[in-house]
Design a protein around this motif. Structure first.
Motif: not given
Length: 619
Positions: A17, A21, A51, A56
């Motif tokens: 993450d 991210d 994701q 994403k």
């Protein structure tokens, strides 16, 4: 997406993450190691979904089997735009791929060398966002150790995306397969900034796969058998979650609640038995344990056997598993053949041929379970005779004896096992009355109730085995029982032969009104069976003379095909006496025949019959 990873691997999720991210350009890739079948690929695919739910764009590339960087190019392009990568969009795909080449400034020419800042002509069209490299783009390379490229080449390829394009990249591998490679260790220091070892988490993966079953009823019963399923998965020892998932969804396709219902109640006992057998056989089959067919094992390398030895070996199959490989399988699971519920043929249809025949499945479930539950036959109660009291044993043996003496049994399985139990008890000196007379009565009853199948002229040991209901036959080793099995096979053949009088009458009729069907029957249906021996030669000749001449010659053509085209069956030798009588009778008729009959016999029939005889001998 919460709850898809267990506590021992939570730190991996947290770092991912942080890595994926954030807006920071890390300029290094992340490596995830894990043994095959540990569940790491399953975990990654779950994480990819997480994701993607955040907007994403993830390109997941399996390097397994890829041998050129151009192959990896194609896989990346396919992930980014599957429609343009399809065969139906080649031209547009080249345009978009050219644009992607400009964006990546990388090797789209397949020469495995970075092209630097490639100058390409970009068409004056508005490209979709997903063809542009942004912070929302992620590359995942799986199966690093299975790539056919040299390790330094594939890692150098991946390094370009990380170093030059600042694309966040995850590499997945079984590091134990490649960690001794000096190039791997050297490039890894530069390319990989964080390495994690995935802790095996099969239980969670299995649970997650079962939860993908949308059928609420099936999901409930599968989850109630979760521990059994885990046990089977580990017992099989084929640590491949992808194959396990296929098995789960194969079972979903097979499953119908009605299969397991008796008197309106769901029978969890038989469901668990079938579930266990299904998962064992399916996973072992995917593992490559069987030889083409389910429960078909590698044969032992034996010296050439005599017919008698082959017969005895075939009889052994009536009991259980035969051969070293089969014995290992039996010891692994400690299950008798009957505990696999369905016959080998039915399992093969379900698991190899993908045929789900509800009628046959219900029939076998009834024979193997529901019939015994509703009205247990006497032999079934005697099966565990060592657990019976002396009184119970004596009562059941008497009942078994009377069931044969008074022809009470109308099921072939019951006849087979009742005689087997009584013969076994006699050989073990557990009963005092003779059994020879019971064998005769059982054969008579068998002949009375057995249903003939037109395509089965004779029974063999394997046909009788199927009639044993999957339960081993106690008396299989004793000569008296072997002879009984042979007599059963002969009784079936005798019953089949008794119907020949009807079959040959049908052939005579077909000679007149359907010569094509006559031809088909004697060249296909009865190509290996001497059916014409049951047809009176005089009746055949009379029919030839009575019917239309063209039909008569078509019938003779059928004989020609039967004795020459199919000469390898040696059927002519079996019917030679019959054929010679046809020729002899035809010559005898010449003296009494009318002018036209004499012409047909002498100038048409006899020359053709003589030609057939000559050709048959040549064959």
């Amino acid at each position: 997406m919460t709850g898809f990873i267990s506590e021992p691997n939570k730190h991996i999720e947290k770092y991912f993450d942080y890595y994926f991210d954030g807006e920071k350009n890390f300029e290094y890739a992340v490596l995830l190691n894990g043994a095959w079948g540990s569940g790491k690929t399953w975990f990654i695919k779950e994480y990819i979904q997480k994701q993607e739910s955040k907007g994403k764009k993830v390109a997941y590339i399996s390097l397994n089997g890829l041998s050129k960087t151009s192959d990896i190019d194609d896989e990346i392009f396919r992930c980014i735009h599957p429609k343009l990568a399809s065969k139906g969009a080649k031209i547009l795909g080249k345009v978009a791929k050219g644009a992607l080449k400009a964006a990546f400034r990388f090797d789209w020419d397949g020469d495995s060398k970075p092209d630097g800042q490639v100058s390409v002509s970009v068409p004056d069209i508005e490209l979709p966002d997903y063809l542009k490299i942004t912070s929302k783009f992620i590359l995942v390379f799986d199966d690093l150790e299975r790539c056919k490229l040299k390790i330094e080449e594939v890692l150098g390829y991946i390094n370009y995306f990380v170093e030059q394009e600042s694309i966040k990249t995850l590499i997945i591998s079984n590091a134990t397969e490649i960690q001794q490679n000096e190039y791997f260790l050297k490039i890894k220091e530069k390319l990989v900034g964080a390495t994690f070892n995935y802790t095996e988490d099969q239980d969670l993966a299995i649970q997650s796969i079962l939860n993908e079953v949308l059928d609420g009823d099936l999901k409930t019963v599968l989850n109630s058998n979760l521990e059994l399923i885990k046990q089977i998965f580990n017992q099989v020892g084929y640590q491949n979650l992808r194959s396990f998932k296929q098995t789960v969804f194969d079972f979903k396709r097979f499953y119908k609640k009605e299969f397991f219902e008796g008197n309106g109640n769901f029978e969890s006992e038989i469901f668990e038995k079938v579930l266990k057998a299904f998962f064992i056989l399916s996973l072992e089959n995917k593992k490559g344990r069987f030889e083409k067919e389910i429960l078909n094992f590698k044969l032992d390398e034996l010296e050439p056997m005599t017919d008698e030895e082959k017969r005895k070996r075939a009889l052994q199959h009536l009991l259980s598993f035969v051969g070293e490989d089969a014995q290992k399988f039996q010891k692994k699971y400690q299950m008798r053949l009957n505990e696999y519920i369905f016959s080998k043929d039915l399992w093969n249809e379900i698991l190899n041929k993908n045929i789900i025949d509800d009628k046959i499945i219900k029939k076998e479930l009834y024979e193997k379970y529901f019939r015994f539950k509703e009205d247990q036959p006497t032999w079934y109660k005697l099966w565990y005779y060592l657990n019976l009291s002396e009184t119970e044993f004596g009562y059941l043996v008497t009942d078994a004896q009377k069931s044969i003496e008074y022809s009470k049994l109308n099921n072939i399985t019951d006849i087979l096992h009742t005689i087997s139990m009584l013969v076994y008890f006699k050989e073990q000196n557990l009963i005092s009355f003779p059994v020879e007379n019971l064998l005769v009565l059982a054969i008579e009853q068998f002949k009375k109730i057995v249903k003939l199948k037109e395509n089965i002229k004779k029974l063999n040991f394997f046909d009788i085995r199927e009639a044993s209901g999957g339960y081993g036959l106690y008396a299989h080793e004793f000569p008296i029982f072997e002879n009984f099995i042979e007599d059963l096979a002969q009784a079936y053949e005798d019953k089949y032969v008794e119907k020949n009088i009807d079959r040959v009458q049908e052939l005579l009729i077909l000679m007149d009104n359907d010569t094509y069907e006559f031809y088909q029957q004697i060249t296909n249906k009865y190509y290996d069976y001497p059916i014409l021996k049951s047809l009176e030669p005089g009746a055949f000749l009379d029919q030839l003379l009575k019917i239309d001449y063209r039909n008569a010659m078509n019938a003779i053509d059928g004989l020609s095909s039967r004795y020459t085209t199919h000469s390898q069956t040696k059927i002519y030798l079996q019917e030679e006496d019959w054929f010679e009588k046809i020729i002899a009778l035809a010559n005898e008729r010449l003296a009494l025949a009318t002018m036209l009959e004499k012409h047909k016999i002498q100038d048409k029939f006899l020359p053709k019959l003589g030609e057939i005889k000559q050709q048959a001998y040549k064959g």
